[in-house]
Motif scaffolding. Structure first.
Motif, PDB file in Angstrom:
ATOM      1  N   GLU A  88       5.742  25.159  23.825  1.00  0.00           N
ATOM      2  CA  GLU A  88       5.801  24.503  23.829  1.00  0.00           C
ATOM      3  C   GLU A  88       5.594  23.173  22.179  1.00  0.00           C
ATOM      4  N   LEU A 104       8.459  29.963  31.890  1.00  0.00           N
ATOM      5  CA  LEU A 104       8.527  29.056  32.469  1.00  0.00           C
ATOM      6  C   LEU A 104       8.446  29.349  33.983  1.00  0.00           C
ATOM      7  N   THR A 150      12.375  20.869  33.529  1.00  0.00           N
ATOM      8  CA  THR A 150      12.389  20.726  32.588  1.00  0.00           C
ATOM      9  C   THR A 150      14.377  20.300  32.066  1.00  0.00           C
ATOM     10  N   THR A 151      14.473  19.846  30.965  1.00  0.00           N
ATOM     11  CA  THR A 151      15.917  19.980  30.499  1.00  0.00           C
ATOM     12  C   THR A 151      16.383  20.521  29.331  1.00  0.00           C
ATOM     13  N   THR A 154      15.366  19.751  26.016  1.00  0.00           N
ATOM     14  CA  THR A 154      13.607  20.183  25.570  1.00  0.00           C
ATOM     15  C   THR A 154      13.942  21.472  25.126  1.00  0.00           C
TER      16      THR A 154
END
Length: 274
Positions: A88, A104, A150-151, A154
């Motif tokens: 991140e 993830l 998440t997206t 991101t």
């Protein structure tokens, strides 16, 4: 089944590089080929996959040997809990998007089979994407990102701190990692904003490859070409240059370039859920 060992020339050809490049990677500590008693280098299937990953990180992501080594170390480390803070904190260009998805998934303790089944994709597609960051549709990637909390924005490096103001000059757009054939997405407003503002360039026939839904609202404006967008599976809308379209993102939607040339769109999502 017998294990196949390739000689250096064969392995280099399959990895898309030269034999001298493989020797250089060995000197840099990126690979450790199998050695025969006579000193001949051999490469098995697992090592060949590593070669392909290194080649992709170098050519597509522009990583130097140190960054490649770190990415490969992250990929194999047993301390999975320490991976995501590192991921991140790094720039989007430092780690492939597929590797972020794998981190993830493993941090959440999920198997490939579980994620594939829950998101409507296949194990082979998801596995290939995690290794190569290629070969997955936007619909499937959106579903995977959503399932993992998440997206795509991101994962693509857009999820940075809000900037308050963002000036992006013509032609100086940041481009998302290309995961689906014929779809290029460029960022028109940098930062983690309430609106995701993108420019889509779609090759002839490029599509979402399925319908998806999420929270929010969306706005599309066609600059060139043409777009067919389908809502709820049975509402067809044909858009041409100059047309705009606004809809609720919670409705199932799919799309495709139905023009015989490139289609270029301005596409805005709010809030940041894509």
């Amino acid at each position: 089944m017998d294990i196949i060992h390739l000689k250096i020339a064969e392995a280099a050809r399959m990895a898309g590089v030269s034999a001298s490049t493989l020797r250089l990677w060995e000197q840099q500590g990126l690979i450790e080929p199998i050695r025969t008693r006579s000193g001949q280098r051999l490469y098995d299937g697992a090592l060949l996959e590593r070669l392909k990953t290194i080649s992709w990180l170098r050519s597509e992501k522009g990583l130097n040997p140190a960054a490649i080594k770190q990415a490969l170390t992250l990929d194999n480390t047993a301390d999975r809990q320490s991976i995501m803070p590192i991921v991140e904190d790094r720039e989007a260009s430092d780690l492939p998007i597929g590797m972020k998805v794998r981190h993830l998934r493993k941090k959440a303790g999920l198997t490939l089979e579980t994620v594939a089944r829950s998101t409507g994709t296949t194990v082979s597609v998801l596995s290939t994407f995690e290794r190569t960051s290629q070969g997955i549709s936007l619909t499937a990637l959106h579903n995977v990102a959503q399932y993992l909390g998440t997206t795509i924005a991101t994962l693509s490096g857009q999820g940075k701190s809000r900037q308050g103001a963002s000036l992006v000059r013509d032609g100086q757009w940041t481009t998302w990692p290309t995961t689906a054939s014929g779809v290029t997405i460029q960022v028109l407003a940098e930062g983690n904003n309430q609106m995701e503002c993108h420019r889509f360039d779609l090759a002839p026939g490029a599509s979402s490859e399925g319908a998806y839904q999420h929270e929010g609202e969306e706005f599309i404006h066609v600059l060139t070409g043409g777009l067919e967008i389908i809502l709820d599976g049975d509402q067809f809308h044909e858009l041409r240059p100059g047309d705009s379209f606004y809809f609720d993102s919670s409705r199932w939607h799919s799309w495709r370039n139905n023009f015989d040339g490139q289609t270029t769109l301005i596409w805005i999502n709010t809030p940041s859920t894509f």
